[in-house]
Scaffold this active site. Structure first.
Site, PDB file in Angstrom:
ATOM      1  N   ASP A 151       1.471  -8.905   2.172  1.00  0.00           N
ATOM      2  CA  ASP A 151       0.542  -8.397   1.285  1.00  0.00           C
ATOM      3  C   ASP A 151      -0.140  -9.342   0.621  1.00  0.00           C
ATOM      4  O   ASP A 151       0.499 -10.308   0.106  1.00  0.00           O
ATOM      5  CB  ASP A 151       1.054  -7.142   0.582  1.00  0.00           C
ATOM      6  CG  ASP A 151      -0.033  -5.993   0.115  1.00  0.00           C
ATOM      7  OD1 ASP A 151       0.264  -4.890   0.431  1.00  0.00           O
ATOM      8  OD2 ASP A 151      -1.089  -6.483  -0.716  1.00  0.00           O
ATOM      9  N   ILE A 152      -1.403  -8.962   0.417  1.00  0.00           N
ATOM     10  CA  ILE A 152      -2.156  -9.965  -0.203  1.00  0.00           C
ATOM     11  C   ILE A 152      -2.061  -9.827  -2.109  1.00  0.00           C
ATOM     12  O   ILE A 152      -2.260 -10.470  -2.591  1.00  0.00           O
ATOM     13  CB  ILE A 152      -3.821  -9.904   0.053  1.00  0.00           C
ATOM     14  CG1 ILE A 152      -4.579 -10.984  -0.482  1.00  0.00           C
ATOM     15  CG2 ILE A 152      -4.409  -8.554  -0.489  1.00  0.00           C
ATOM     16  CD1 ILE A 152      -5.829 -11.245   0.359  1.00  0.00           C
ATOM     17  N   ASP A 192      -2.635 -13.520   3.093  1.00  0.00           N
ATOM     18  CA  ASP A 192      -3.552 -12.911   3.761  1.00  0.00           C
ATOM     19  C   ASP A 192      -3.487 -13.018   5.155  1.00  0.00           C
ATOM     20  O   ASP A 192      -3.310 -14.053   5.948  1.00  0.00           O
ATOM     21  CB  ASP A 192      -4.901 -13.701   3.401  1.00  0.00           C
ATOM     22  CG  ASP A 192      -6.078 -13.071   3.408  1.00  0.00           C
ATOM     23  OD1 ASP A 192      -6.062 -11.856   4.503  1.00  0.00           O
ATOM     24  OD2 ASP A 192      -7.115 -13.378   2.780  1.00  0.00           O
ATOM     25  N   ILE A 193      -3.798 -11.486   6.021  1.00  0.00           N
ATOM     26  CA  ILE A 193      -3.950 -11.353   7.342  1.00  0.00           C
ATOM     27  C   ILE A 193      -4.798 -12.305   7.887  1.00  0.00           C
ATOM     28  O   ILE A 193      -5.039 -12.447   9.150  1.00  0.00           O
ATOM     29  CB  ILE A 193      -3.872  -9.923   7.841  1.00  0.00           C
ATOM     30  CG1 ILE A 193      -5.031  -9.318   7.018  1.00  0.00           C
ATOM     31  CG2 ILE A 193      -2.468  -9.304   7.341  1.00  0.00           C
ATOM     32  CD1 ILE A 193      -5.514  -7.938   7.904  1.00  0.00           C
ATOM     33  N   TYR A 206     -15.443   1.665   7.668  1.00  0.00           N
ATOM     34  CA  TYR A 206     -14.073   1.985   7.847  1.00  0.00           C
ATOM     35  C   TYR A 206     -13.599   2.819   9.239  1.00  0.00           C
ATOM     36  O   TYR A 206     -12.793   2.462   9.901  1.00  0.00           O
ATOM     37  CB  TYR A 206     -13.461   2.528   6.729  1.00  0.00           C
ATOM     38  CG  TYR A 206     -11.931   3.277   6.702  1.00  0.00           C
ATOM     39  CD1 TYR A 206     -10.895   2.105   6.700  1.00  0.00           C
ATOM     40  CD2 TYR A 206     -11.697   4.504   6.867  1.00  0.00           C
ATOM     41  CE1 TYR A 206      -9.419   2.609   6.784  1.00  0.00           C
ATOM     42  CE2 TYR A 206     -10.265   4.889   6.946  1.00  0.00           C
ATOM     43  CZ  TYR A 206      -9.165   3.939   6.633  1.00  0.00           C
ATOM     44  OH  TYR A 206      -7.958   4.222   6.844  1.00  0.00           O
ATOM     45  N   GLY A 259       0.859  -1.156   0.192  1.00  0.00           N
ATOM     46  CA  GLY A 259       0.106  -0.006   0.056  1.00  0.00           C
ATOM     47  C   GLY A 259       0.966   1.436   0.016  1.00  0.00           C
ATOM     48  O   GLY A 259       2.253   1.231  -0.117  1.00  0.00           O
TER      49      GLY A 259
END
Ligand code: SER
Length: 339
Positions: free
Chosen positions: A35-36, A54-55, A154, A13
């Site tokens: 990161d994905i 993936d987290i 969010y 990101g």
């Protein structure tokens, strides 16, 4: 022996790019990036290892606990405000359960290491929520405890994860017998304003009109700004965002009087953005075509942030004010990039 690393989630990101570039030059601890999405090659070179994952994958996180001694986690992975509104429940899972997975991993690491793992978490202006523009304008600078009534998924996720961070760092398993959990996670959080990078553009945020206007103009593309010209939000450029993350990470625990800190630099209107862009790119074709729904989100966010606690506790101050940001960072770097 497990290898000591700094873990960065959401590494591909915008903040990830800035942070990896900075840490690779200024820290001796190797970077483990997650990161994905595939990580940009230029960034991968700066990391000790990149994991495409993936987290939400608890098996993966479990394996990392076994393999690495993680001293600091920068948990940057998140679905931003606009994107989250298209599928709020999925956003909730990623933003909240993902954070929970990482916090649990940090607890495990802290126990193993007999030392609290630092957990650096970027929260957002989205944690705030004003019911009307007149109340927003009347409030001016808001401190961390005011107007915390987010209107987006969010924003709700960010605010709740701040509370989760406090729980994990101070109260986790408070009724467990013995002192198994005495090495709590060392959770530290920043509430960021809109961020602007000269190198990357954001995906799925609602403060994106600022950076998008700039990058489109530099690329010679028309841009329809989705908010009114008088719309005002606090902003900061990426080098200052990275500076604040690293300053907070380096602060002594004793100097921190709170877990969540506002940071900001300047509060331009969308019209101010337009003026700077036109000065640098006189042929830019920018029109204002407000989108009612995205406008409402931005209108609910504060016009300015009171970051005096960060200034007092860990000597925070931005290097780039408004003029510096545009004239000495954004415009020259973006101009070069799109040449
Ligand atoms: N930049 C973010 C967004 O617009 C706010 O933190 O979603």
């Amino acid at each position: 022996m497990r290898k000591e690393v700094i873990l960065i989630t959401g590494a591909n990101g915008e903040i990830g790019h800035g942070l990896i570039s900075f840490l690779a030059q200024n820290s001796s601890t190797p970077i483990l990036a997650l990161d994905i999405q595939p990580l940009d090659e230029a960034m991968t070179k700066l990391c000790s290892r990149f994991i495409l994952g993936d987290i939400m994958d608890q098996m993966l996180l479990g394996r990392l606990v076994g393999e690495y001694e993680i001293t600091t986690i920068y948990h940057l992975a998140s679905i931003l405000s606009t994107k989250a509104e298209y599928n709020p429940e999925t956003a909730h899972r990623i933003n909240v359960e993902g954070t929970l997975n990482l916090l649990r991993m940090a607890v495990e690491q802290s126990q193993w290491q007999n030392n609290p793992v630092k957990f650096i978490y970027p929260s957002s202006i989205a944690a705030y929520g004003f019911p009307t523009v007149s109340e927003k304008m009347a409030a001016g600078k808001v401190n961390e405890d005011q107007w915390c009534f987010p209107t987006t998924m969010y924003g709700c996720n960010k605010l709740y994860c701040e509370h989760l961070g406090r729980y994990y760092s101070r109260h986790y398993k408070q009724l467990a017998s013995g002192d198994t959990y005495e090495n709590h996670v060392d959770f530290r959080c920043l509430r960021f304003p809109g961020l602007i990078s000269a190198f990357t553009t954001p995906t799925g945020g609602t403060s994106d009109y600022g950076p998008e206007m700039l990058h489109h103009a530099a690329a010679g593309e028309d841009y329809k700004c989705f908010v009114r010209p008088d719309t005002i939000l606090p902003f900061m450029v990426m080098p200052d965002a990275v500076k604040s993350l690293v300053l907070l990470e380096n602060a002594t625990r004793e100097s921190l009087t709170q877990l969540v800190y506002n940071v900001t630099s300047f509060s331009p209107t969308a019209q101010d953005f337009h003026n700077y862009v036109l000065k640098a790119f006189p042929n830019a074709n920018i029109t204002f075509v407000p989108d009612k729904k995205r406008q409402a989100i931005v209108d609910s966010w504060p016009a300015d942030l009171d970051d005096s606690a960060a200034r007092a506790d860990w000597m925070w101050s931005p290097d780039f004010d408004e003029a510096e940001s545009f004239n000495n960072y954004l415009i020259p770097v973006i101009r070069e990039r799109y040449k």
